[in-house]
Every structure is written in C-alpha cells, then in structure tokens.
Motif scaffolding. Structure first.
Motif, short mmCIF file in Angstrom:
data_model
loop_
_atom_site.label_atom_id
_atom_site.label_comp_id
_atom_site.label_asym_id
_atom_site.label_seq_id
_atom_site.Cartn_x
_atom_site.Cartn_y
_atom_site.Cartn_z
N VAL A 124 0.97 -1.29 0.10
CA VAL A 124 0.12 0.05 0.14
C VAL A 124 0.84 1.38 -0.08
O VAL A 124 2.09 1.35 0.56
CB VAL A 124 -1.00 -0.03 1.10
N GLN A 125 0.18 2.26 -0.59
CA GLN A 125 0.90 3.45 -0.42
C GLN A 125 1.09 4.40 0.92
O GLN A 125 0.03 4.04 1.59
CB GLN A 125 0.66 4.56 -1.60
N GLY A 150 -0.04 6.59 3.53
CA GLY A 150 -1.37 6.89 4.11
C GLY A 150 -2.45 6.04 3.76
O GLY A 150 -3.76 6.36 4.19
N GLY A 151 -2.19 4.87 3.01
CA GLY A 151 -3.12 4.01 2.77
C GLY A 151 -3.77 3.19 4.05
O GLY A 151 -3.40 3.40 5.00
N SER A 152 -4.53 2.26 3.82
CA SER A 152 -5.26 1.33 4.81
C SER A 152 -5.17 -0.02 4.49
O SER A 152 -5.11 -0.32 3.17
CB SER A 152 -6.72 1.95 4.95
N LEU A 153 -5.18 -0.93 5.35
CA LEU A 153 -5.01 -2.47 5.21
C LEU A 153 -5.73 -2.78 6.35
O LEU A 153 -5.89 -2.42 7.58
CB LEU A 153 -3.60 -2.74 5.03
N ARG A 161 -4.04 5.31 14.78
CA ARG A 161 -3.98 4.94 13.40
C ARG A 161 -4.74 3.52 13.20
O ARG A 161 -5.39 3.16 12.31
CB ARG A 161 -2.54 4.95 13.02
N ASN A 205 -4.75 2.41 9.45
CA ASN A 205 -5.21 3.37 8.63
C ASN A 205 -4.01 4.46 8.58
O ASN A 205 -2.96 4.24 9.43
CB ASN A 205 -6.27 4.25 9.18
N SER A 206 -3.97 5.44 7.87
CA SER A 206 -2.58 6.41 7.58
C SER A 206 -1.32 5.66 7.66
O SER A 206 -0.54 6.06 8.48
CB SER A 206 -2.67 7.24 8.82
N VAL A 211 4.66 -0.63 3.24
CA VAL A 211 4.26 0.66 2.83
C VAL A 211 5.22 1.37 2.11
O VAL A 211 6.33 1.67 2.53
CB VAL A 211 3.96 1.52 4.26
#
Length: 129
Positions: free
Chosen positions: A12-13, A15-18, A67, A82-83, A127
């Motif tokens: 994920v980039q 700031g993304g979420s998983l 987060r 998140n974030s 990330v």
C-alpha cells in the motif's frame, strides 16, 4: 505449524489502509486474548496492539495509537490499519493467549513477556513512500 490463520496485508502507498484478520480454525477465540505483533527486517519483534477476551479492552503501542484499531467478533480478530507509514512495514503476526491469565489484563498483553500460546503464520505489510 501455525495454529492461527491470518489474512490481509499487502502493498500500500503512504497514507493508505489495510485490514488484517486472524482466525483459529481448530478452536474458538472467544476466551483468548489476541495480540498483533510485527517485525521489520533486522529489528526486534514488537507488540502493536492487543485485545482481551472479557470486555474487549484494547491496548496500542504509542507508534500506532490513533491510526490502528483492533476489534473482534465471535470468530475472528481484526487489525484495521489506517494512515500507514513506511515505518509500519514488516511481517505482522497474530497471537492468542488464554484470556483469564493475569498476564493478559489491560496493557500487560503488549508485554514481550506475555505468554501467548498460539501464533499465526505471518503476513507481509509493505508501505511505499
């Protein structure tokens, strides 16, 4: 052989979420405290979050507070992330320990000495910046 089964994770980039999931196909998790741990290459394993079995009290490492969110239902425990930041990269593991033990009450479940009995197979979270 891992007693817990994990799913989720991936790339994920910033700031993304998983969301990670943890289940126990051979037994229920209702009476177990569950912890999430992570290990980055060349670093010690660290506790990220944990949740107890009785009232769902959760605890978080300072690095993820605000987060990450841990939750549970009857069959699984989840870690919503998140974030996300590059420093969150690592292999994430869930672990289960018999909930009524004193060692899992409150934030004690984050302790590296907490006597977790069962572990998941690990799942990679990466990330990118």
């Amino acid at each position: 052989q891992a007693q817990l089964v994990q799913s989720g994770g991936g790339l994920v980039q910033l700031g993304g979420s998983l969301r990670l999931s943890c289940t126990a196909p051979r037994f229920g998790l209702e009476n177990y405290a569950i912890g999430w741990f992570r290990q980055a290459p060349g670093k010690e394993r660290e506790a990220v979050s944990c949740i107890n079995d009785s009232d769902g009290t959760s605890s978080y490492a300072d690095s993820v507070k605000g987060r990450f969110a841990i939750s549970r239902d009857g069959a699984a425990v989840y870690l919503q992330m998140n974030s996300l930041k590059p420093e969150d990269t690592g292999t994430y593991y869930c672990a289960a320990g018999w909930g009524p033990k004193l060692a899992f009450q409150g934030p004690l479940c984050l302790s590296p000495e907490a006597p977790y009995d069962y572990w998941g197979q690990g799942t990679q979270v990466t990330v990118s910046s």
